[in-house]
Motif scaffolding. Structure first.
Motif, PDB file in Angstrom:
ATOM      1  N   LEU A 172       0.829  -1.210   0.000  1.00  0.00           N
ATOM      2  CA  LEU A 172       0.000   0.000   0.000  1.00  0.00           C
ATOM      3  C   LEU A 172       0.864   1.262   0.000  1.00  0.00           C
ATOM      4  O   LEU A 172       0.568   2.232  -0.710  1.00  0.00           O
ATOM      5  CB  LEU A 172      -0.938   0.002   1.213  1.00  0.00           C
ATOM      6  CG  LEU A 172      -2.019  -1.084   1.245  1.00  0.00           C
ATOM      7  CD1 LEU A 172      -2.813  -1.018   2.546  1.00  0.00           C
ATOM      8  CD2 LEU A 172      -2.955  -0.944   0.043  1.00  0.00           C
ATOM      9  N   SER A 189      -9.524   2.626   6.997  1.00  0.00           N
ATOM     10  CA  SER A 189     -10.269   1.488   6.439  1.00  0.00           C
ATOM     11  C   SER A 189     -11.755   1.825   6.312  1.00  0.00           C
ATOM     12  O   SER A 189     -12.329   2.511   7.149  1.00  0.00           O
ATOM     13  CB  SER A 189     -10.084   0.236   7.302  1.00  0.00           C
ATOM     14  OG  SER A 189     -10.558   0.449   8.619  1.00  0.00           O
ATOM     15  N   ILE A 207      -9.139   3.044   2.157  1.00  0.00           N
ATOM     16  CA  ILE A 207      -8.971   1.723   1.560  1.00  0.00           C
ATOM     17  C   ILE A 207     -10.163   0.875   1.996  1.00  0.00           C
ATOM     18  O   ILE A 207     -10.418   0.733   3.198  1.00  0.00           O
ATOM     19  CB  ILE A 207      -7.658   1.049   1.998  1.00  0.00           C
ATOM     20  CG1 ILE A 207      -6.462   1.986   1.819  1.00  0.00           C
ATOM     21  CG2 ILE A 207      -7.461  -0.265   1.247  1.00  0.00           C
ATOM     22  CD1 ILE A 207      -6.173   2.377   0.388  1.00  0.00           C
ATOM     23  N   ALA A 228     -12.632   5.835  -2.085  1.00  0.00           N
ATOM     24  CA  ALA A 228     -11.718   4.722  -1.852  1.00  0.00           C
ATOM     25  C   ALA A 228     -10.665   4.645  -2.958  1.00  0.00           C
ATOM     26  O   ALA A 228     -10.983   4.753  -4.144  1.00  0.00           O
ATOM     27  CB  ALA A 228     -12.494   3.414  -1.767  1.00  0.00           C
ATOM     28  N   LYS A 229      -9.417   4.430  -2.556  1.00  0.00           N
ATOM     29  CA  LYS A 229      -8.305   4.329  -3.509  1.00  0.00           C
ATOM     30  C   LYS A 229      -8.055   2.890  -3.951  1.00  0.00           C
ATOM     31  O   LYS A 229      -7.419   2.666  -4.990  1.00  0.00           O
ATOM     32  CB  LYS A 229      -7.020   4.867  -2.860  1.00  0.00           C
ATOM     33  CG  LYS A 229      -7.094   6.320  -2.417  1.00  0.00           C
ATOM     34  CD  LYS A 229      -7.176   7.264  -3.602  1.00  0.00           C
ATOM     35  CE  LYS A 229      -7.082   8.718  -3.152  1.00  0.00           C
ATOM     36  NZ  LYS A 229      -7.248   9.653  -4.292  1.00  0.00           N
ATOM     37  N   LEU A 230      -8.538   1.930  -3.144  1.00  0.00           N
ATOM     38  CA  LEU A 230      -8.279   0.515  -3.437  1.00  0.00           C
ATOM     39  C   LEU A 230      -9.323  -0.294  -2.685  1.00  0.00           C
ATOM     40  O   LEU A 230      -9.815   0.113  -1.627  1.00  0.00           O
ATOM     41  CB  LEU A 230      -6.866   0.133  -3.001  1.00  0.00           C
ATOM     42  CG  LEU A 230      -6.377  -1.302  -3.256  1.00  0.00           C
ATOM     43  CD1 LEU A 230      -4.889  -1.313  -3.631  1.00  0.00           C
ATOM     44  CD2 LEU A 230      -6.579  -2.174  -2.009  1.00  0.00           C
ATOM     45  N   HIS A 239      -3.311   4.658   6.542  1.00  0.00           N
ATOM     46  CA  HIS A 239      -4.557   4.951   5.849  1.00  0.00           C
ATOM     47  C   HIS A 239      -5.779   4.672   6.726  1.00  0.00           C
ATOM     48  O   HIS A 239      -5.658   4.325   7.900  1.00  0.00           O
ATOM     49  CB  HIS A 239      -4.618   4.160   4.541  1.00  0.00           C
ATOM     50  CG  HIS A 239      -3.508   4.480   3.603  1.00  0.00           C
ATOM     51  ND1 HIS A 239      -3.136   5.776   3.310  1.00  0.00           N
ATOM     52  CD2 HIS A 239      -2.646   3.673   2.895  1.00  0.00           C
ATOM     53  CE1 HIS A 239      -2.125   5.770   2.464  1.00  0.00           C
ATOM     54  NE2 HIS A 239      -1.807   4.502   2.197  1.00  0.00           N
ATOM     55  N   ILE A 293      -3.866  -1.627   6.550  1.00  0.00           N
ATOM     56  CA  ILE A 293      -4.333  -0.281   6.202  1.00  0.00           C
ATOM     57  C   ILE A 293      -3.876   0.719   7.253  1.00  0.00           C
ATOM     58  O   ILE A 293      -3.398   1.813   6.938  1.00  0.00           O
ATOM     59  CB  ILE A 293      -5.870  -0.289   6.046  1.00  0.00           C
ATOM     60  CG1 ILE A 293      -6.275  -1.124   4.817  1.00  0.00           C
ATOM     61  CG2 ILE A 293      -6.415   1.139   5.933  1.00  0.00           C
ATOM     62  CD1 ILE A 293      -7.757  -1.478   4.782  1.00  0.00           C
TER      63      ILE A 293
END
Length: 566
Positions: A63, A98, A74, A119-121, A96, A91
């Protein structure tokens, strides 16, 4: 870790925060089994703290390598597995936030949450019906598939981790930093993103452990309610971080009995609907009257209790709890006679699920007990609403400053939306929702929740809803359990109608005249998460009930039959 480490006011000790707890178990108990994960076909896999942290550090390294800005969102879409927990830890390790999604959401809701949270992923894990969910994942959103994920074209967990450079050291996150956004399932409206920090979770689990001293590193829990729900998140994830207990995961609904037998949990939490199903399963094998007689016989009663609890997989349970919706008092008394008293807990996503609970060993059926240490509560004299204040309150709703403002009083108390009363001992009794009250055509207000507690106690009823705004009298709508539905379909309607009519009469006998139900309506279509009638924690969505059935109310009442079939 002792709950005496905190004064139950902020600031809390750094040693209680999630990442510090992870490092503690990584250092002090690397080879202890942290989780037991079913892999299918009767195969289970034990995972140690060392293995969990190795994978979490590798995913965190991956990540970090993506170059996402600190504090990026995420998302997690998966049923409960060990990789759900590992992903959450990764995460946090990577700096980051969650965003867990319920594993039963429709594609439209999945898309709404992923877009709203930016959300990035997305980590995709074990799921049922993924073919219907996949359309909700925005094109171009990077995804990673964990073991046991349904067939997909995403990069696979083992491959991603094998190429990643593990994160080293012990990075920390301050107590006031955002840890997660939990989108509420909600019984009405669009899900709202409840923001919680590392501090709110740490304080909440410590306050909970202060009330219950039966959870430690020797505790076994079975994780099966969605980890995306605040109760499982606080009790299982943060409970494990705080105590080092061992977590077992359930494989499926079909194997649930075997999962319980394998885990033999010492602590078990469930929603009322499952406690009712357990009771109905026992009643199906032994008539209730016979069980009552046997339980009263010295020595034999103890043998029967042990046998019944053993069949449920709960013979090792030292702490049983229920929450997420009111527990019918008669159900609580039944389990107490069985030798398994249930602690009733009360809370909501907005306060980490930590508000009130009955005291272990001191059952108070019909109430949710007294506040946890550090929790203040009061009842609004104007509308009877329960309001609470504690260091575990949410930071607010993500991107919704006006909704956040509306959720608190001017002096900082959280509006729960629940109505309540206090008994002579200070125990809180939930009497319904502020907005659930409805008025009949006679101008009388009806609180449906207490009536539903009685209605659901029929052995054939799995869920129910009392409704009837602007009708002369309210009515009850019930969904049968699978066994009763099958029996009715095979020619057993007459007997069931007679039994339900007798139940209606007994329920009405203890209600005020304006509360008495005109009739019971049996629906044929099951209420499920998929068709939007219930939430992932099995709460009935009243607005959805109105949408589906309100056009029939006048006709049903006009039939003058005690039991009808929709």
């Amino acid at each position: 870790m002792s709950s005496n480490d905190t004064s139950f006011g902020l600031p809390i000790p750094d040693s209680a925060l999630a990442l510090q707890r992870l490092y503690h178990w990584e250092r002090t108990a690397p080879d202890r089994i942290a989780c037991t994960q079913p892999m299918g076909g009767g195969v289970v896999r034990d995972v140690t703290w060392r293995e969990m942290m190795d994978q979490a550090r590798r995913l965190a390294g991956h990540l970090k390598a993506q170059g996402f800005p600190p504090g990026s969102k995420i998302a997690l879409l998966s049923k409960n597995t060990v990789w759900w927990l590992i992903s959450d830890y990764a995460i946090w390790l990577a700096g980051h936030v969650s965003v867990p999604l319920y594993p039963t959401l429709a594609a439209e809701t999945i898309r709404q949450i992923l877009q709203h949270s930016e959300a990035k992923l997305l980590v995709v894990g074990k799921l049922d019906g993924f073919e219907h969910m996949k359309a909700g994942i925005p094109a171009g959103l990077p995804c990673i598939a964990t073991p046991l994920a349904p067939p997909n074209d995403y990069p696979k967990w083992d491959e991603v981790l094998s190429k990643a450079t593990p994160l080293t050291g012990e990075p920390t996150r301050p107590a006031d930093e955002l840890a997660t956004i939990m989108y509420t399932s909600g019984t009405t409206g669009v899900p709202k993103g409840v923001m919680h920090s590392f501090g709110t979770f740490a304080w909440s689990i410590l306050s909970g452990l202060d009330r219950v001293n039966k959870i430690d590193q020797n505790t076994r829990m079975l994780s099966y309610l969605p980890l995306s729900h605040v109760a499982e998140r606080t009790l299982v994830e943060h409970g494990q971080l705080a105590t080092g207990m061992r977590v077992y995961f359930a494989e499926s609904l079909e194997t649930f009995t075997l999962d319980l037998q394998r885990a033999r949990p010492t602590v078990f939490f469930s929603v009322p609907r499952l406690w009712v199903k357990f009771q109905q399963g026992v009643n199906a094998k032994m008539p209730p009257a016979k069980l009552e007689r046997l339980l009263k016989i010295p020595i034999l009663g103890g043998i029967v209790r042990k046998k019944v609890l053993g069949a449920l997989g709960l013979d090792q349970c030292v702490l049983a709890a229920g929450g997420a919706a009111p527990m019918p008092p008669d159900l609580l008394r039944w389990y107490e006679r069985l030798g398994l008293p249930i602690v009733e807990v009360y809370g909501m996503t907005e306060n980490c699920g930590v508000s009130h609970a009955t005291m272990p060993g001191h059952p108070r059926p019909g109430t949710v007990g007294v506040p946890y240490r550090g929790v203040q509560s009061r009842i609004d004299p104007n509308n009877g609403e329960i309001q609470v204040k504690c260091p575990g309150l949410m930071l607010g709703y993500y991107k919704e400053p006006e909704l956040t403002k509306q959720s608190f009083t001017e002096d900082g108390w959280l509006h729960t939306g629940d109505k309540g009363q206090l008994d002579g001992e200070g125990n809180l009794r939930i009497t319904g929702r502020v907005k659930d009250l409805f008025k009949t055509s006679k101008g009388k207000y009806v609180a449906p929740a207490p009536i539903e507690d009685r209605l659901v106690m029929h052995t054939s009823v799995e869920a129910c809803c009392v409704t009837g705004a602007n009708l002369g009298q309210p009515l009850g709508i019930v969904m049968l359990n699978p066994e009763a539905a099958k029996a009715a379909a095979n020619g057993g309607r007459t007997d069931l109608e007679a039994s339900l009519a007798a139940h209606l009469k007994s329920v009405n006998a203890v209600l005020d005249p304006h509360e008495q139900l005109d009739c019971i309506v049996v629906v044929s279509e099951p209420w499920t998460v998929d068709n939007g009638v219930i939430t992932p924690t099995f709460k009935v969505k009243r607005n959805r009930i109105e949408e589906l059935y309100s056009s029939n109310y006048e006709r049903w009442v006009g039939s003058h039959q005690p039991v009808l079939w929709a």
